[in-house]
Design a protein around this motif. Structure first.
Motif, PDB file in Angstrom:
ATOM      1  N   MET A   1       0.847  -1.204   0.000  1.00  0.00           N
ATOM      2  CA  MET A   1       0.000   0.000   0.000  1.00  0.00           C
ATOM      3  C   MET A   1       0.889   1.264   0.000  1.00  0.00           C
ATOM      4  SD  MET A   1      -3.258   0.769   0.217  1.00  0.00           S
ATOM      5  CE  MET A   1      -4.318  -0.282   1.187  1.00  0.00           C
ATOM      6  N   LEU A   2       0.661   2.136  -0.964  1.00  0.00           N
ATOM      7  CA  LEU A   2       1.476   3.351  -1.061  1.00  0.00           C
ATOM      8  C   LEU A   2       0.883   4.437  -0.152  1.00  0.00           C
ATOM      9  CD1 LEU A   2       3.899   4.568  -2.737  1.00  0.00           C
ATOM     10  CD2 LEU A   2       2.128   5.633  -4.156  1.00  0.00           C
ATOM     11  N   LYS A   3       1.730   4.940   0.773  1.00  0.00           N
ATOM     12  CA  LYS A   3       1.253   5.959   1.727  1.00  0.00           C
ATOM     13  C   LYS A   3       1.588   7.356   1.182  1.00  0.00           C
ATOM     14  CE  LYS A   3       1.555   3.181   5.917  1.00  0.00           C
ATOM     15  NZ  LYS A   3       2.147   1.936   5.433  1.00  0.00           N
ATOM     16  N   ILE A   4       0.565   8.156   0.997  1.00  0.00           N
ATOM     17  CA  ILE A   4       0.747   9.460   0.332  1.00  0.00           C
ATOM     18  C   ILE A   4       0.348  10.614   1.249  1.00  0.00           C
ATOM     19  CG2 ILE A   4       0.093  10.875  -1.661  1.00  0.00           C
ATOM     20  CD1 ILE A   4      -0.619   8.331  -3.180  1.00  0.00           C
ATOM     21  N   VAL A   5       1.211  11.657   1.270  1.00  0.00           N
ATOM     22  CA  VAL A   5       0.852  12.916   1.938  1.00  0.00           C
ATOM     23  C   VAL A   5       0.446  13.915   0.853  1.00  0.00           C
ATOM     24  CG1 VAL A   5       1.837  14.930   3.109  1.00  0.00           C
ATOM     25  CG2 VAL A   5       2.298  12.644   3.986  1.00  0.00           C
ATOM     26  N   VAL A   6      -0.636  14.639   1.086  1.00  0.00           N
ATOM     27  CA  VAL A   6      -1.100  15.650   0.126  1.00  0.00           C
ATOM     28  C   VAL A   6      -0.870  17.036   0.720  1.00  0.00           C
ATOM     29  CG1 VAL A   6      -3.105  16.539  -1.144  1.00  0.00           C
ATOM     30  CG2 VAL A   6      -2.824  14.071  -0.822  1.00  0.00           C
ATOM     31  N   THR A   7      -0.161  17.888  -0.032  1.00  0.00           N
ATOM     32  CA  THR A   7       0.009  19.288   0.403  1.00  0.00           C
ATOM     33  C   THR A   7      -0.936  20.163  -0.431  1.00  0.00           C
ATOM     34  OG1 THR A   7       1.914  19.371  -1.070  1.00  0.00           O
ATOM     35  CG2 THR A   7       2.379  19.099   1.259  1.00  0.00           C
ATOM     36  N   GLY A   8      -1.368  21.256   0.188  1.00  0.00           N
ATOM     37  CA  GLY A   8      -2.439  22.041  -0.450  1.00  0.00           C
ATOM     38  C   GLY A   8      -3.745  21.269  -0.382  1.00  0.00           C
ATOM     39  N   ALA A   9      -3.886  20.481   0.700  1.00  0.00           N
ATOM     40  CA  ALA A   9      -4.952  19.478   0.799  1.00  0.00           C
ATOM     41  C   ALA A   9      -6.365  20.060   0.800  1.00  0.00           C
ATOM     42  CB  ALA A   9      -4.740  18.639   2.060  1.00  0.00           C
ATOM     43  N   ALA A  10      -6.519  21.311   1.229  1.00  0.00           N
ATOM     44  CA  ALA A  10      -7.865  21.895   1.248  1.00  0.00           C
ATOM     45  C   ALA A  10      -8.159  22.695  -0.020  1.00  0.00           C
ATOM     46  CB  ALA A  10      -8.031  22.785   2.480  1.00  0.00           C
ATOM     47  N   LEU A  29      -4.063   7.424   2.354  1.00  0.00           N
ATOM     48  CA  LEU A  29      -3.712   8.793   2.743  1.00  0.00           C
ATOM     49  C   LEU A  29      -2.933   8.756   4.053  1.00  0.00           C
ATOM     50  CD1 LEU A  29      -4.134  11.817   1.962  1.00  0.00           C
ATOM     51  CD2 LEU A  29      -6.041  11.815   3.581  1.00  0.00           C
ATOM     52  N   ALA A  30      -1.698   9.324   4.027  1.00  0.00           N
ATOM     53  CA  ALA A  30      -0.867   9.314   5.240  1.00  0.00           C
ATOM     54  C   ALA A  30      -0.889  10.665   5.946  1.00  0.00           C
ATOM     55  CB  ALA A  30       0.567   8.947   4.867  1.00  0.00           C
ATOM     56  N   GLY A  31      -1.324  11.716   5.264  1.00  0.00           N
ATOM     57  CA  GLY A  31      -1.359  13.029   5.894  1.00  0.00           C
ATOM     58  C   GLY A  31      -1.865  14.073   4.931  1.00  0.00           C
ATOM     59  N   ALA A  32      -2.358  15.180   5.501  1.00  0.00           N
ATOM     60  CA  ALA A  32      -2.904  16.262   4.690  1.00  0.00           C
ATOM     61  C   ALA A  32      -2.383  17.582   5.261  1.00  0.00           C
ATOM     62  CB  ALA A  32      -4.434  16.220   4.734  1.00  0.00           C
ATOM     63  N   VAL A  33      -1.759  18.389   4.393  1.00  0.00           N
ATOM     64  CA  VAL A  33      -1.043  19.579   4.864  1.00  0.00           C
ATOM     65  C   VAL A  33      -1.586  20.833   4.194  1.00  0.00           C
ATOM     66  CG1 VAL A  33       1.261  20.644   5.044  1.00  0.00           C
ATOM     67  CG2 VAL A  33       1.025  18.152   5.158  1.00  0.00           C
ATOM     68  N   GLU A  34      -1.705  21.880   4.984  1.00  0.00           N
ATOM     69  CA  GLU A  34      -2.099  23.190   4.462  1.00  0.00           C
ATOM     70  C   GLU A  34      -1.147  24.256   5.023  1.00  0.00           C
ATOM     71  OE1 GLU A  34      -3.666  25.285   2.662  1.00  0.00           O
ATOM     72  OE2 GLU A  34      -4.785  23.897   1.410  1.00  0.00           O
ATOM     73  N   ARG A  35      -1.251  25.450   4.473  1.00  0.00           N
ATOM     74  CA  ARG A  35      -0.433  26.570   4.956  1.00  0.00           C
ATOM     75  C   ARG A  35      -0.850  26.929   6.384  1.00  0.00           C
ATOM     76  NH1 ARG A  35      -3.933  30.724   4.989  1.00  0.00           N
ATOM     77  NH2 ARG A  35      -5.661  30.489   3.528  1.00  0.00           N
ATOM     78  N   SER A  36       0.122  27.441   7.172  1.00  0.00           N
ATOM     79  CA  SER A  36      -0.201  27.896   8.529  1.00  0.00           C
ATOM     80  C   SER A  36      -1.283  28.961   8.437  1.00  0.00           C
ATOM     81  CB  SER A  36       1.030  28.514   9.197  1.00  0.00           C
ATOM     82  OG  SER A  36       2.055  27.577   9.209  1.00  0.00           O
TER      83      SER A  36
END
Ligand code: NAD
Length: 267
Positions: A1-10, A29-36
């Motif tokens: 299973m490929l674990k993926i982090v998405v940036t700009g997630a929203a 989905l391993a994580g979801a990242v947005e700007r502070s």
């Protein structure tokens, strides 16, 4: 299973990519990242993306979440992508980059980073556009200097860069096929008494309106006839599916900077 982090997630693309990752059997989905400071930080990303609760909270801590991942998919802004790239490089993490609008210097940095990590960077991740890039290259070689080349792109009113990264990719491919220097032959706007069109011009025109997902038309205008080829994206799904396909592909490749033509075997 490929674990993926998405940036700009929203963002518009981020939310689509999260839904595709959840639908795809080989990815997780391993994580979801947005700007502070993003108003959705701390919320469940499944709820933000509209695909239902998933128990992963949207975070601004990229360094922390990539520890659990195999790959990052980044559709943000050039400065943010470059920041994420430097962090991903330290952990030799694979990265899929869909962001557009990079400067020459930033593109050079991507090439450098590609010597030490696996990257797929493409201004358009749809199968159709990548096939069309190949087709218009062949058309330009056959039609040659007797046909005027014009590119028209249309996107939604919120798009920040112009012309689109895809239009610029079409322009680069056409300039290469016609042995022209794009810096000297690109014409981005016309207004007033500008005189006759020069045969070597590659015109690149931009339209911004409403919620257009992304249209690109390439015109080859000759005497007595013209050829027009158009790609229209109906939804962002096509780009999101391409990004996830690229992630599954790149983790099996050696280090290098690749594009979607590599992923789709079109080279
Ligand atoms: P968007 O504005 O809806 O989303 C971008 C998101 O990135 C926003 O939510 C923003 O808050 C977030 N962001 C900004 N700085 C960040 C940071 N430092 N860390 C984490 N997140 C950050 O835009 P969009 O329509 O989703 O497009 C994003 C990019 O993808 C643009 O450059 C666009 O041209 C490109 N794009 C590429 C393709 C492709 O196929 N390659 C397709 C569509 C759009």
């Amino acid at each position: 299973m490929l674990k993926i982090v998405v940036t700009g997630a929203a963002g518009r693309m981020g939310r689509n990519i999260i839904n595709v990752i959840r639908e795809t059997a080989e990815t997780e989905l391993a994580g979801a990242v947005e700007r502070s400071g993003h108003p959705d930080i701390g919320k469940d990303i499944g709820e933000v993306s509209g695909s239902g609760k998933i128990d992963i909270k949207l975070t601004d801590n990229f360094e922390k979440v990539i520890k659990k991942a195999d790959c990052v998919i980044d559709f943000t802004l050039p400065e943010a992508t470059m920041h994420h790239l430097e962090i991903a490089l330290k952990s030799k993490m694979a990265m899929i980059i869909g962001t557009t609008g990079f400067s020459h210097q930033q593109r050079e940095r991507l090439k450098e980073a590609g010597k030490e990590m696996r990257i797929v960077a493409a201004p358009n991740m749809s199968v159709g556009v990548n096939l069309l890039l190949k087709v218009v290259s062949d058309m330009a070689k056959v039609l040659g200097k007797d046909y005027d080349v014009e590119i028209i792109e249309a996107h939604h009113r919120l798009k920040k860069d112009a012309p689109s990264g895809t239009a610029m990719r079409f322009a680069e491919v056409l300039a290469h096929s016609l042995n022209r220097d794009l810096d000297k032959t690109a014409v981005y706007e016309r207004h007033g008494i500008i005189g006759e069109r020069k045969p070597e011009e590659i015109g690149i025109q931009t339209i911004r309106a409403g919620d257009i997902v992304g249209d690109h038309t390439i015109i080859f205008g000759g005497l007595g006839e013209r050829l027009e080829v158009t790609h229209r994206a109906h939804s962002r799904d096509t780009f999101a599916r391409g990004a996830v396909k690229a992630a599954l592909w790149v983790v099996k490749q050696p280090k290098g900077l690749y594009d979607m033509q590599d992923v789709l075997g079109l080279k």
